[in-house]
Every structure is written in C-alpha cells, then in structure tokens.
Write an enzyme that holds these catalytic residues in place. Structure first.
Site, PDB file in Angstrom:
ATOM      1  N   LYS A 203       8.458  -8.212   5.567  1.00  0.00           N
ATOM      2  CA  LYS A 203       9.482  -8.488   6.482  1.00  0.00           C
ATOM      3  C   LYS A 203       8.987  -9.779   7.335  1.00  0.00           C
ATOM      4  O   LYS A 203       9.607 -10.662   7.391  1.00  0.00           O
ATOM      5  CB  LYS A 203       9.860  -7.436   7.584  1.00  0.00           C
ATOM      6  CG  LYS A 203      10.717  -7.663   8.559  1.00  0.00           C
ATOM      7  CD  LYS A 203      11.095  -6.468   9.414  1.00  0.00           C
ATOM      8  CE  LYS A 203      11.852  -6.804  10.633  1.00  0.00           C
ATOM      9  NZ  LYS A 203      12.441  -5.679  11.421  1.00  0.00           N
ATOM     10  N   GLU A 209      -2.549  -7.453   5.319  1.00  0.00           N
ATOM     11  CA  GLU A 209      -3.078  -6.760   4.261  1.00  0.00           C
ATOM     12  C   GLU A 209      -2.108  -7.604   2.938  1.00  0.00           C
ATOM     13  O   GLU A 209      -2.569  -7.824   1.881  1.00  0.00           O
ATOM     14  CB  GLU A 209      -2.711  -5.433   4.344  1.00  0.00           C
ATOM     15  CG  GLU A 209      -3.719  -4.481   4.827  1.00  0.00           C
ATOM     16  CD  GLU A 209      -2.953  -4.529   6.260  1.00  0.00           C
ATOM     17  OE1 GLU A 209      -2.167  -5.422   6.916  1.00  0.00           O
ATOM     18  OE2 GLU A 209      -3.564  -3.428   7.278  1.00  0.00           O
ATOM     19  N   GLY A 264      11.182  -1.856   9.602  1.00  0.00           N
ATOM     20  CA  GLY A 264      10.350  -1.898   8.284  1.00  0.00           C
ATOM     21  C   GLY A 264      10.467  -0.495   7.664  1.00  0.00           C
ATOM     22  O   GLY A 264      10.461  -0.280   6.198  1.00  0.00           O
ATOM     23  N   ARG A 265      10.466   0.737   8.521  1.00  0.00           N
ATOM     24  CA  ARG A 265      10.355   1.850   7.904  1.00  0.00           C
ATOM     25  C   ARG A 265      11.744   2.359   7.459  1.00  0.00           C
ATOM     26  O   ARG A 265      12.171   3.597   6.847  1.00  0.00           O
ATOM     27  CB  ARG A 265       9.907   2.962   8.768  1.00  0.00           C
ATOM     28  CG  ARG A 265      10.240   2.837  10.185  1.00  0.00           C
ATOM     29  CD  ARG A 265       9.324   3.761  11.164  1.00  0.00           C
ATOM     30  NE  ARG A 265       9.706   3.447  12.476  1.00  0.00           N
ATOM     31  CZ  ARG A 265       9.500   2.360  13.384  1.00  0.00           C
ATOM     32  NH1 ARG A 265       8.561   1.502  12.896  1.00  0.00           N
ATOM     33  NH2 ARG A 265       9.624   2.173  14.655  1.00  0.00           N
ATOM     34  N   GLU A 350       5.878   6.837  13.246  1.00  0.00           N
ATOM     35  CA  GLU A 350       6.058   5.449  13.657  1.00  0.00           C
ATOM     36  C   GLU A 350       7.141   5.075  14.600  1.00  0.00           C
ATOM     37  O   GLU A 350       7.265   4.590  15.741  1.00  0.00           O
ATOM     38  CB  GLU A 350       5.989   4.380  12.539  1.00  0.00           C
ATOM     39  CG  GLU A 350       5.478   2.966  13.186  1.00  0.00           C
ATOM     40  CD  GLU A 350       5.307   2.132  11.768  1.00  0.00           C
ATOM     41  OE1 GLU A 350       4.062   1.488  11.662  1.00  0.00           O
ATOM     42  OE2 GLU A 350       6.266   1.438  11.287  1.00  0.00           O
ATOM     43  N   HIS A 381      -1.460  26.488  -3.360  1.00  0.00           N
ATOM     44  CA  HIS A 381      -2.896  27.068  -3.507  1.00  0.00           C
ATOM     45  C   HIS A 381      -3.740  25.900  -2.756  1.00  0.00           C
ATOM     46  O   HIS A 381      -5.134  25.891  -3.248  1.00  0.00           O
ATOM     47  CB  HIS A 381      -3.267  26.678  -5.174  1.00  0.00           C
ATOM     48  CG  HIS A 381      -2.103  27.625  -6.153  1.00  0.00           C
ATOM     49  ND1 HIS A 381      -2.403  29.019  -6.327  1.00  0.00           N
ATOM     50  CD2 HIS A 381      -0.763  27.166  -6.415  1.00  0.00           C
ATOM     51  CE1 HIS A 381      -1.422  29.422  -6.779  1.00  0.00           C
ATOM     52  NE2 HIS A 381      -0.117  28.539  -7.019  1.00  0.00           N
ATOM     53  N   LYS A 501      -4.433  -4.302  14.951  1.00  0.00           N
ATOM     54  CA  LYS A 501      -4.215  -5.292  14.117  1.00  0.00           C
ATOM     55  C   LYS A 501      -5.316  -6.636  14.669  1.00  0.00           C
ATOM     56  O   LYS A 501      -5.854  -7.303  14.282  1.00  0.00           O
ATOM     57  CB  LYS A 501      -2.944  -5.803  14.087  1.00  0.00           C
ATOM     58  CG  LYS A 501      -2.105  -5.057  12.976  1.00  0.00           C
ATOM     59  CD  LYS A 501      -0.735  -5.490  13.019  1.00  0.00           C
ATOM     60  CE  LYS A 501       0.256  -4.828  12.187  1.00  0.00           C
ATOM     61  NZ  LYS A 501       1.602  -5.124  12.076  1.00  0.00           N
TER      62      LYS A 501
END
Ligand code: F6P
Length: 537
Positions: A203, A209, A264-265, A350, A381, A501
């Site tokens: 965005k 990253e 973003g999410r 978030e 399990h 950040k």
C-alpha cells in the site's frame, strides 16, 4: 463499553452461573433451532454457548447502547471513522456490486475508480492467464511471485490456498513476505527468471521487508536476464503510491491502484488480490466479491438478533469480558482454509489490540482477544487437550464444508464426524458418573472426566467456493468491527507496529556501522555486540 448495559450482562452471567450448556439444552428442546441462522451461504449454529434468550437480549442492548446501527452506516457511507489517520474505512465499497451505487469521500464518488481498477486487473489477469503477457525473452509467464507483507500478503496467501480448486494449475504462485533472505532465496530456486512475474504489493511502497525483497528480486532478475529493461516485463505493482512505484522502475501503466480508505488487513478485495485474480480468473474473482457483498448487505440490514457478524461479536465479548477468556480459537475443518486462522490473526489483533478509547482514555476493560487456530483434525492431536481439560476457557469457532472438492472414500465423512463430535464433547463433556457406568477404574475417574460446558460456534457451508469464501471473510471483518465499536476503540489504525519499525532502523545502522553507537539499553547493546562478533565485524 456502556457500563450500565454491561452490568446487565454481568448480572445474567452471575445468575446463570450454575447452569451448564447441558442444562440449557435439557430445558429447551428447540434450542438448536432457536440459536441458529443462515446468511450469505453460511449456517451458524451458536446454540452450544452459555446463553439464553435473556443474555442475548442484554448483549444486543450493549450493541444498541454503542450506537452500532449508526456506526455501521458511518462505515458504509464513507465517514472518516479512522479518525487518528483521518481516513474513511471503505473496504465494503470494493465489493459493492450495485451498478448504481455512489459512495462519496471528500465529496467524490469512489465507485468509478473501484470499477476501473477491477476492470484493469481483469484485463491484466486475462493476458497473463492466456499467455499473452510475454516476458523479456518472449516467453509466457509460468510463475507469479507476490512480494508483500501483512495485509499485502496474508489475504492473498490465504485465498490462494483456499481457492486452489478454482486456480489455473499451469501457473505456479509464490508469496514472499519475510525479510529473512531464505524466503526469497528458496522461492527464486523454484522459478525461472524469463517466465516469472513479480507483483510488488505494498500500500505504502515503503515497507522495509517488501521493498528490500523487491529490490533483491529486481537485482536477481537483471542479473539473470542481463538487461535492466527486462524489469518492465517482469514487475508490476499494487500500491497507492504512484511516485514510489515509478522510482522503483515499474511503469505506472502496470500499477494497480487502491486508496487510503482501504486498510491493509482489509485489502484482499482490492488490487492486493491481483495474484488471486490471476490464479482463479476474473469470473471467479467476481464471485468472491459477490460473497463479500452478500454478507455486507446482511450485516447492514439484518436486525441485531438475526445478524451473524453481530451475534459472533457479542458472543466473543461475553466470553472475553464476562468470563475472562483471553483467547479464542478458529478451527477450520478444511485443509484449503489452512491459513485462515493466520489471516484472521492480523485482521482481529491489529484492529482491536488497542488499550485507549476513542476519547484517548485508558480502557477500563480488556479488548482484543488473542486469536489462534489450526485446521482440524490436526489440532485435535495437538492442543485440543488443553481446550477440553485445561484450566483456560477458550471459546472456539468450528468451520466446515458439507461437500469436499476431493472426495476419497469416506475421508470427508470422517473429517466432518470429527468436527461435530468435538463440539459435542466440548459442550456436554463426560461426568464422573458416566465414566463409572462405563466401568472406568475409580482411580482413573478424575482423569477421564470431562467438565464440558465449553462454548463453540459451528459455521457450515455446502462447499468452499469463491462466493462462500468472500462471505466468510466479510463475516469476520464485520465481527471485528462490531467489537471495536462496543469497546469504543479505533479498529482501523495500527500505531503499535510503528515503534518496532523505527527502532529497527537504528539497530540496523549499529549492526553495520564501523563502530556501534552504544546508545541502546545494556541488553540490546550486548546482543548487537555478540551479533557483530559472530559475523566478523
Ligand atoms: O504491519 C503494519 C502494516 O502497516 C500492516 O497494517 C500492513 O498490512 C503491512 O504493514 C504492510 O503494509 P504495506 O502494504 O504498506 O507494505
């Protein structure tokens, strides 16, 4: 959260303390029917909860006291409800399939832009799928690598796996997110430069990253194809930042835009879904949007008592604030939904991982549950033991599909039998008396007794399709919205991720400097020194 309305809920929790889910079922033979509903292709059975009609009524009151109806309208009509960033929150506009819809932000209708980008994505996806988009050496694209992180990765990854049966299998999809070079290196080992399309999805187009991985991928491509001009044929961008995209060397003709009002999410149905559209094609992508849209309409119009996202949100609040349940578990009994819990983690945590109300005051109640989960039956399990017999209360959402895309013998019946049986065991447990009747040795009775009374929701659909996936995502998006409204927190900013950040930049300069500054705390300085020694600096 409205104190008076909450008090009523709390009173009812106290009053019903002695009643178990088993008692509630015994009291009301119509309970399963009463506490179930359908919306947008999903059936929700929420009868295995510690609720009765009075509790639900009190919870609905809590939503009303939070002005939920008005807040929903504010979101759908583009009011700037993300106040700390001064932005509207309009992911619902991305899947508004009403051709006459007009939604204004700052006096401008956003819908023509939404439709234009969707058409641009469709045209581009077609050319890649048909082999008409040629790489630098004239070869068709075979590998698509999405480079992004957070919302620019988790949604596309989750949906790409979920909709595998609808994907063009001759195309191979990869998702690089981590700044750990292993992620990119292992991906590049799987692809051939002259047949690879990189989608740089960010965005902001500034995320460390993503930009580091994109630069490294670009350097690799130029080295492999021996010409800088090859970049234009192998890189496209999904972003809101045209200047940064151009600076990177991507032709802005090949940029797919979106807007600051898409968080973003919440960005999967925006151009961030480009890799998915290439995989499943524009028709299936439209069906995904249709599923979202159906759930959006249900959420906007259904009364709270019959509103699926509202009900899930209220039940979540009941356990989180009323019973102290710190986490909740999402358990999809469908391998195609293997990344759904990870996707929900960002969406929920978030959004509502906030400790300050909209008035800037510290909250006086807890917010933002910890969300986790794994596909069934694997989780059975592994961690289910703790849910059944541990000391924590962990409400669970079980998600299942009646039909499988891959019928093999009776495997699917077994899968679904496990799902249903788990909810039964969690709710009804097994008493000491029942153990004894089965002949369990008295010494072992305490260990073999299941308390039960563990709340679950079950979500069922006929089949996992683009449409039902879209509806499922929208269901949880709106659930998170409702909880944010009731907790009175801003769900659409994420200031909490900023500090790390910023500090990482300072630490990085100390990792690579001739002489580290020593300006950190003693522990961080020590770690930096140890790292430097190990890498020979
Ligand atoms: O982690 C913070 C965050 O801003 C997320 O909200 C977002 O999804 C992610 O980083 C990626 O941001 P961008 O798409 O701008 O690279």
């Amino acid at each position: 959260m409205d104190a008076q309305a909450w008090e009523k809920v709390d009173e009812l929790i106290d009053k019903n303390q002695t009643k178990t889910i088993k008692d509630l079922f015994a009291e009301d033979p119509k309970r399963a029917e009463r506490f179930s509903l359908e919306a947008a292709g999903w059936f929700l059975d929420y009868s295995k909860n510690r609720i009765d009609a009075a509790t639900m009524k009190a919870l609905v009151k809590l939503a009303e006291k939070a002005n939920l109806k008005a807040e929903i309208e504010k979101m759908f009509t583009g009011k700037k409800i993300n106040a700390t960033e001064g932005r509207a929150v309009l992911h619902t506009a991305l899947r508004n399939l009403d051709p006459k819809a007009k939604i204004k932000v700052d006096g401008k209708d956003v819908m023509p832009g939404v439709r234009k980008v969707l058409a641009q994505m469709g045209d581009f996806a077609d050319t890649v799928r048909r082999g008409q988009w040629k790489g630098w050496t004239g070869k068709r694209i075979k590998y698509v690598v999405n480079i992004g992180i957070g919302g620019s990765d988790l949604g596309p990854v989750m949906a790409n796996i979920a909709l595998t049966p609808y994907a063009k299998r001759s195309l191979k999809f990869f998702f690089v997110s981590n700044v750990d070079s292993t992620h990119l290196a292992e991906t590049l080992r799987e692809v051939k430069a002259d047949q690879t399309l990189f989608i740089v999805a960010s965005k902001t187009f500034t995320t460390q990253e993503t930009m580091s991985n994109a630069e490294a991928a670009k350097a690799w491509l130029v080295k492999e194809l021996k010409d800088k001009k090859a970049v234009a044929k192998h890189f496209v961008a999904v972003s809101t930042a045209a200047k940064e995209v151009a600076d990177f060397g991507i032709d802005t003709k090949n940029m797919f835009g979106f807007w600051d009002w898409v968080g973003g999410r919440y960005s999967l149905p925006s151009a961030i879904g480009l890799s998915l559209m290439i995989a499943i094609g524009r028709t299936n992508y439209k069906k995904l949007l249709r599923g979202y849209y159906k759930m959006d309409r249900h959420f906007r119009t259904a009364r709270f008592e019959r509103n699926m996202p509202v009900i899930l949100a209220l039940l979540g609040i009941l356990y989180h604030n009323g019973y102290g349940a710190e986490s909740y578990c999402v358990l999809p009994y469908d391998q195609y939904l293997s990344r759904f819990p990870a996707y929900l983690q960002q969406m929920d945590m978030e959004s509502n991982g906030k400790c300050v109300t909209k008035d800037g005051e510290k909250v006086t109640y807890t917010t933002g549950p910890i969300e986790w989960g794994e596909p069934g039956t694997n989780g059975q399990h592994s961690f289910y033991q703790l849910i059944h017999q541990g000391t924590h209360l962990i409400p669970c959402d079980f998600i299942g599909c009646a039909r499988t895309h891959n019928p093999i013998g009776d495997l699917h019946d077994k899968l679904m039998a496990n799902l249903f049986a788990q909810t039964e065991a969690l709710a009804f447990g097994k008493t000491a008396e029942e153990c004894r009747k089965e002949g369990v040795d008295e010494k072992l009775v305490p260990f073999k007794t299941f308390e039960g009374n563990k709340p679950t929701n079950t979500l069922l659909t006929d089949e996992l399709t683009p449409e039902t996936l879209g509806a499922l995502v929208a269901l949880y998006e709106h659930k998170v919205f409702v909880q944010g409204v009731i907790w009175n927190v801003y769900s659409y900013d994420q200031w909490g991720v900023q500090l790390g950040k910023v500090l990482a930049k300072g630490v990085l300069s100390d990792l690579v400097a001739k002489k580290p500054s020593g300006r950190h705390d003693a522990s961080t300085n020590q770690l930096i020194a140890r790292y430097r020694r190990a890498v020979g600096r």
